[in-house]
Write an enzyme that holds these catalytic residues in place. Sequence first.
Site, PDB file in Angstrom:
ATOM      1  N   HIS A 187       0.841  -1.216   0.000  1.00 53.23           N
ATOM      2  CA  HIS A 187       0.000   0.000   0.000  1.00 53.23           C
ATOM      3  C   HIS A 187       0.864   1.250   0.000  1.00 53.23           C
ATOM      4  O   HIS A 187       0.532   2.239  -0.618  1.00 53.23           O
ATOM      5  CB  HIS A 187      -0.972   0.051   1.174  1.00 53.23           C
ATOM      6  CG  HIS A 187      -0.690  -0.958   2.230  1.00 53.23           C
ATOM      7  ND1 HIS A 187      -1.522  -2.024   2.458  1.00 53.23           N
ATOM      8  CD2 HIS A 187       0.338  -1.085   3.065  1.00 53.23           C
ATOM      9  CE1 HIS A 187      -1.000  -2.758   3.414  1.00 53.23           C
ATOM     10  NE2 HIS A 187       0.104  -2.215   3.805  1.00 53.23           N
TER      11      HIS A 187
ATOM     12  N   CYS B 202      -9.177  -3.976 -27.032  1.00 57.44           N
ATOM     13  CA  CYS B 202      -8.591  -3.750 -25.709  1.00 57.44           C
ATOM     14  C   CYS B 202      -7.543  -4.792 -25.341  1.00 57.44           C
ATOM     15  O   CYS B 202      -7.115  -4.881 -24.212  1.00 57.44           O
ATOM     16  CB  CYS B 202      -9.677  -3.685 -24.645  1.00 57.44           C
ATOM     17  SG  CYS B 202     -10.475  -5.253 -24.338  1.00 57.44           S
TER      18      CYS B 202
ATOM     19  N   GLU C  50     -14.214 -12.150 -27.857  1.00 55.24           N
ATOM     20  CA  GLU C  50     -12.964 -12.821 -27.495  1.00 55.24           C
ATOM     21  C   GLU C  50     -13.067 -14.338 -27.670  1.00 55.24           C
ATOM     22  O   GLU C  50     -12.102 -15.055 -27.475  1.00 55.24           O
ATOM     23  CB  GLU C  50     -12.562 -12.472 -26.060  1.00 55.24           C
ATOM     24  CG  GLU C  50     -13.658 -12.687 -25.039  1.00 55.24           C
ATOM     25  CD  GLU C  50     -13.300 -12.137 -23.659  1.00 55.24           C
ATOM     26  OE1 GLU C  50     -12.104 -11.946 -23.392  1.00 55.24           O
ATOM     27  OE2 GLU C  50     -14.227 -11.914 -22.865  1.00 55.24           O
TER      28      GLU C  50
ATOM     29  N   ASP D 164      -7.437 -13.194 -25.631  1.00 56.49           N
ATOM     30  CA  ASP D 164      -8.194 -14.445 -25.578  1.00 56.49           C
ATOM     31  C   ASP D 164      -8.616 -14.897 -26.973  1.00 56.49           C
ATOM     32  O   ASP D 164      -8.580 -16.082 -27.291  1.00 56.49           O
ATOM     33  CB  ASP D 164      -9.425 -14.291 -24.677  1.00 56.49           C
ATOM     34  CG  ASP D 164      -9.088 -14.612 -23.225  1.00 56.49           C
ATOM     35  OD1 ASP D 164      -8.000 -15.187 -22.991  1.00 56.49           O
ATOM     36  OD2 ASP D 164      -9.896 -14.298 -22.335  1.00 56.49           O
TER      37      ASP D 164
END
Lengths: 595, 89
Positions: free
Chosen positions: A198, A511, A440, A464
Amino acid sequence: MNNIKVDYFRVRGAGVSPGIAYGEVLLTEKVVFSSKKESITKNRSVKEWERLQKASERTQKQLEQIKKEVGSLIGEDHSFIFEAHLMILKDKSLLSELEKTIKHDLCSAEWAISQIHDRYNKIFESITDEYLKQRKSDVSDVLSRLYRNLKPQKRKKTDDKKDRIIVAHDLLPSEAAFRMNQGNILAIALDMGGATSHTAILARSLNIPAVVGLRNITKKVKNGDYLIVDGSDGEVIIDPPLAVQREFASKRDKYENYRKELQKTAKLKASTLDGVKFSLMANIELSKEVKPALSLGAKGIGLFRSEFIYFQRTDLPDEEDHFKVYSKLAEDAAPLPVYIRTVDIGGEKSLPQMKIEKEPNPALGLRAIRVSLRDREMFKVQLRAILRASVQRNIRLLIPMITEMEEIEEVKLLLKEVKEELQSKNILFDENIPLGVMIEVPAAAAVSDKMAKEVDYFSIGTNDLIQYYLAVDRTNELVSHLFKPLHPSVLRLLKFIIKSAHKEGIEVSVCGEMSADPLSALVLLGLGIRKFSMNPIFIPRIKRALRSVECQNIEKIVRKAMTFKTAHEIEEYVIEKILFKHPTALLMQEVPLIM
Amino acid sequence: MITKEITVKNKLGLHARAAVKLVNLANRFESSVTIEKDGNIIDGKSVLGTLTLAATKGSSITLRITGKDEEIALESLEALINDKFHEDE
């Protein structure tokens, strides 16, 4: 005496936030527990116990405050540890031990805390399990805070205003959040690190160089020493001589220049030499990635992977958990669009809270929309939250792994149900929220002409799609060389999808990683793609590549390339032709740092 | 009083997060809850005690629950431990 000092140290660690800083050390103080026992009277001991109870109240208030701030700053998952701290603080056995020590041993509250601290340290030291052993730091942290609070102290304001480099053994998320928010931190150097990411996340988002895992930097420096912290290469230099300072100053300038270049690129117009406009968007996983992405020139969030809401917790998120994330996304990106992909869980990205069995062939198993259509209530929770967050009208709904038309129909029915529910409760939402599907799965690609009539847009997930189409797992070293985005079969398939979308006048974007590779992105441009979404750090380089070509010319090159038989021929031809006409298009602009 | 021996199954054992869950749950019941491991007995409603048990994966702990709602308390606590505190592994 010889005046030449060579006794400066270079210490290697892990760079977790890029950039270079030079400055003065501020060691975060560790509480030094009292080692002197002073006997006190019985009356005094009652007072001491009261003093300790007051300190406990103050500590509780602080912890509650930190919990709240950390929760809103970096997510509730990280604030959880403060709940544990609060419970430790309020633990009956801890308080009764403290009370007993003060009243029976007739000692100060300081001494009592020191004694208890020692006792727990010994208990934890005897634990052999490394992970559980570390828990002593939680108890230690609470007791330190309590100890400090025995005397209400004001922070020395003058000291805190000076810009410094924080050096600490480990920085608790609370400390990190507080200090970084104050805005006078030049850099961070920690002994520990890695796991406490973090601090790293925060440092990155605030552009503060950070190096962690330095083992014993706290032992090597003292307040007032000067340091160079090189968050890009993961190095810290203690008391650097002038020559080294100069070397790093020039490195810092280079880095700053690079950053400025990026920002310049971000402001440039997204259009090709012949004026064809394109749009570059970001694939992200956390809502706080929006702003950095926009600063790199992203014109929206082309893919928000909503499954990360699930990965960050051990139970199932409820509607409010979803809603908070989506609203923040919509708000930070507005008026730019945010494409929220509903959960893509299952297969290798399995989650115990969803009770999906391990499958022999996860890529072909129960995942993404298949999971959502099985656990409909869970899916509806997500749809409701997305709809509620859509009031600014910049959210798009994206469904992953669609294989057949029936799935689109089912999603539409569920969406209608949820919309009606919200309407009946007079809850506002974007009634025309665009509904799109990921293309995909090859089956979906093959019927994309039909699907284009049913949805508002396509988002092609090339990773994919290519994996399924070529039957190649690109993470499998034995076959990964067969993963060829420019395989003629892939280009044909892409061409068909794009044509199907254009024919129905719907939007189509890509994408997958093809978007982030200059050569592939240019081929996509030639195939008719105008919207690209990618890891935001690649946006500048893709923008440069696309800006340096004439779209018309690229279209011609790609048309010809599609007549070739092999990926190799295509690649060779495209590179040669593009370079001939646009020599700078494929200059892989270096991305020197991981951001 | 009812007694039950249970094995800790989650990878990280009774770490802070799991301990908080266990203690929060124990505190919902009226009955007193103690946990024993290797001869050490701690108050199951104390997070500090629970942490010091150092119950790692595979260690066996004994729950002793006494009170009106001991049955349901045992059932719930056992379910939480057996469900690996809702953790992944």
